[in-house]
Design an enzyme around this catalytic site. Sequence first.
Site, PDB file in Angstrom:
ATOM      1  N   PRO A 141      12.221 -25.356 -33.077  1.00 53.46           N
ATOM      2  CA  PRO A 141      13.134 -24.220 -33.119  1.00 53.46           C
ATOM      3  C   PRO A 141      14.163 -24.286 -34.240  1.00 53.46           C
ATOM      4  CG  PRO A 141      13.657 -25.675 -31.289  1.00 53.46           C
ATOM      5  CD  PRO A 141      12.331 -26.125 -31.834  1.00 53.46           C
ATOM      6  N   ASN A 142      14.435 -23.127 -34.775  1.00 53.38           N
ATOM      7  CA  ASN A 142      15.470 -22.878 -35.795  1.00 53.38           C
ATOM      8  C   ASN A 142      15.104 -23.381 -37.187  1.00 53.38           C
ATOM      9  OD1 ASN A 142      17.383 -21.649 -33.937  1.00 53.38           O
ATOM     10  ND2 ASN A 142      17.564 -23.691 -33.056  1.00 53.38           N
TER      11      ASN A 142
ATOM     12  N   ARG B  78      20.567 -22.130 -42.913  1.00 57.57           N
ATOM     13  CA  ARG B  78      21.192 -22.728 -41.740  1.00 57.57           C
ATOM     14  C   ARG B  78      21.883 -24.028 -42.107  1.00 57.57           C
ATOM     15  NH1 ARG B  78      17.756 -26.329 -37.555  1.00 57.57           N
ATOM     16  NH2 ARG B  78      19.337 -26.522 -35.943  1.00 57.57           N
TER      17      ARG B  78
ATOM     18  N   TYR C 107      21.359 -29.638 -43.483  1.00 63.73           N
ATOM     19  CA  TYR C 107      19.895 -29.592 -43.598  1.00 63.73           C
ATOM     20  C   TYR C 107      19.386 -29.369 -45.019  1.00 63.73           C
ATOM     21  CZ  TYR C 107      20.213 -29.320 -38.538  1.00 63.73           C
ATOM     22  OH  TYR C 107      20.492 -29.594 -37.223  1.00 63.73           O
TER      23      TYR C 107
ATOM     24  N   ASN D 161       8.538 -32.266 -36.635  1.00 61.76           N
ATOM     25  CA  ASN D 161       9.988 -32.151 -36.555  1.00 61.76           C
ATOM     26  C   ASN D 161      10.245 -31.276 -35.333  1.00 61.76           C
ATOM     27  OD1 ASN D 161      12.679 -31.660 -36.649  1.00 61.76           O
ATOM     28  ND2 ASN D 161      12.757 -31.115 -38.830  1.00 61.76           N
TER      29      ASN D 161
ATOM     30  N   ALA E  74      15.646 -29.315 -31.900  1.00 61.78           N
ATOM     31  CA  ALA E  74      16.429 -29.692 -30.718  1.00 61.78           C
ATOM     32  C   ALA E  74      15.560 -30.066 -29.520  1.00 61.78           C
ATOM     33  CB  ALA E  74      17.368 -28.551 -30.347  1.00 61.78           C
TER      34      ALA E  74
ATOM     35  N   GLU F  79       7.247 -38.694 -35.646  1.00 65.14           N
ATOM     36  CA  GLU F  79       8.411 -37.817 -35.464  1.00 65.14           C
ATOM     37  C   GLU F  79       9.279 -37.876 -36.713  1.00 65.14           C
ATOM     38  OE1 GLU F  79      10.964 -39.109 -32.269  1.00 65.14           O
ATOM     39  OE2 GLU F  79      12.496 -37.596 -32.697  1.00 65.14           O
TER      40      GLU F  79
ATOM     41  N   HIS G  81      12.929 -36.041 -38.733  1.00 65.08           N
ATOM     42  CA  HIS G  81      14.087 -35.138 -38.777  1.00 65.08           C
ATOM     43  C   HIS G  81      14.635 -35.133 -40.194  1.00 65.08           C
ATOM     44  CE1 HIS G  81      14.321 -34.933 -34.370  1.00 65.08           C
ATOM     45  NE2 HIS G  81      13.955 -36.210 -34.403  1.00 65.08           N
TER      46      HIS G  81
ATOM     47  N   SER H 257      17.852 -34.480 -40.927  1.00 65.02           N
ATOM     48  CA  SER H 257      19.167 -35.118 -40.885  1.00 65.02           C
ATOM     49  C   SER H 257      19.075 -36.468 -40.173  1.00 65.02           C
ATOM     50  CB  SER H 257      20.160 -34.198 -40.154  1.00 65.02           C
ATOM     51  OG  SER H 257      19.763 -34.030 -38.801  1.00 65.02           O
TER      52      SER H 257
ATOM     53  N   ARG I 152      25.100 -38.200 -36.132  1.00 63.03           N
ATOM     54  CA  ARG I 152      25.618 -36.897 -35.703  1.00 63.03           C
ATOM     55  C   ARG I 152      26.113 -36.964 -34.249  1.00 63.03           C
ATOM     56  NH1 ARG I 152      21.573 -32.356 -37.233  1.00 63.03           N
ATOM     57  NH2 ARG I 152      23.461 -31.132 -36.840  1.00 63.03           N
TER      58      ARG I 152
HETATM   59  C1  DQA Z   1      16.642 -31.711 -36.721  1.00 62.49           C
HETATM   60  C2  DQA Z   1      17.761 -32.413 -35.956  1.00 62.49           C
HETATM   61  C3  DQA Z   1      17.961 -31.806 -34.587  1.00 62.49           C
HETATM   62  O1  DQA Z   1      19.049 -32.458 -33.915  1.00 62.49           O
HETATM   63  C4  DQA Z   1      18.312 -30.338 -34.708  1.00 62.49           C
HETATM   64  O2  DQA Z   1      18.418 -29.759 -33.432  1.00 62.49           O
HETATM   65  C5  DQA Z   1      17.370 -29.592 -35.570  1.00 62.49           C
HETATM   66  C6  DQA Z   1      16.884 -30.209 -36.786  1.00 62.49           C
HETATM   67  C7  DQA Z   1      16.526 -32.227 -38.160  1.00 62.49           C
HETATM   68  O3  DQA Z   1      15.498 -31.975 -38.781  1.00 62.49           O
HETATM   69  O4  DQA Z   1      17.460 -32.857 -38.674  1.00 62.49           O
HETATM   70  O5  DQA Z   1      17.045 -28.436 -35.300  1.00 62.49           O
HETATM   71  O6  DQA Z   1      15.408 -31.947 -36.056  1.00 62.49           O
END
Ligand code: DQA
Length: 145
Positions: free
Chosen positions: A11-12, A19, A24, A75, A78, A99, A101, A103, A108
């Site tokens: 998501p997102n 964003r 990011y 990725n 959340a 997995e 990410h 960030s 964080r």
């Molecule tokens: C994320 C880190 C997650 O905590 C966050 O909710 C994201 C992006 C990252 O790629 O850094 O949506 O997965």
Amino acid sequence: MTRQIFVLNGPNLNLLGQREPGIYGALSLASIETACRALGEELGFQIDFRQSNHEGVLVDWIHEANEKAAGVAINPGAYGHTSIALHDAIRAIAVPVVELHLSNIHAREAFRHKSMIAPVVKGVICGLGQDSYLLALRALKTLTE
Ligand code: DQA
């Protein structure tokens, strides 16, 4: 032989570039996809790059990967912090999953320090922006040999 690799985004991540660029980065998901395809070609991978804001869709894609792909880079966004369904889906498949990410989730908020899927993936890469994706593909090269 060209092997198929699923690169799944949660998501997102469709909003990347707009964003929170301070966290990011300025790259869009489309430009990360282009970089993944270029490296994939070098590694002998055919990249199937997807994004969904829906947990169940990600679960379905993980199941599909078990039929069609040699490995998965995910990725989870959340959902990585919350989803027992993603944990169970990854546990249920035989192909290796990495997995990643963008960030550094450990630098964080405390709620990002926990990954529900970390115990069931081969490895976790975080904090390196686009390189998190590219390093996940390099890891899958070794894991699928
Ligand atoms: C994320 C880190 C997650 O905590 C966050 O909710 C994201 C992006 C990252 O790629 O850094 O949506 O997965």
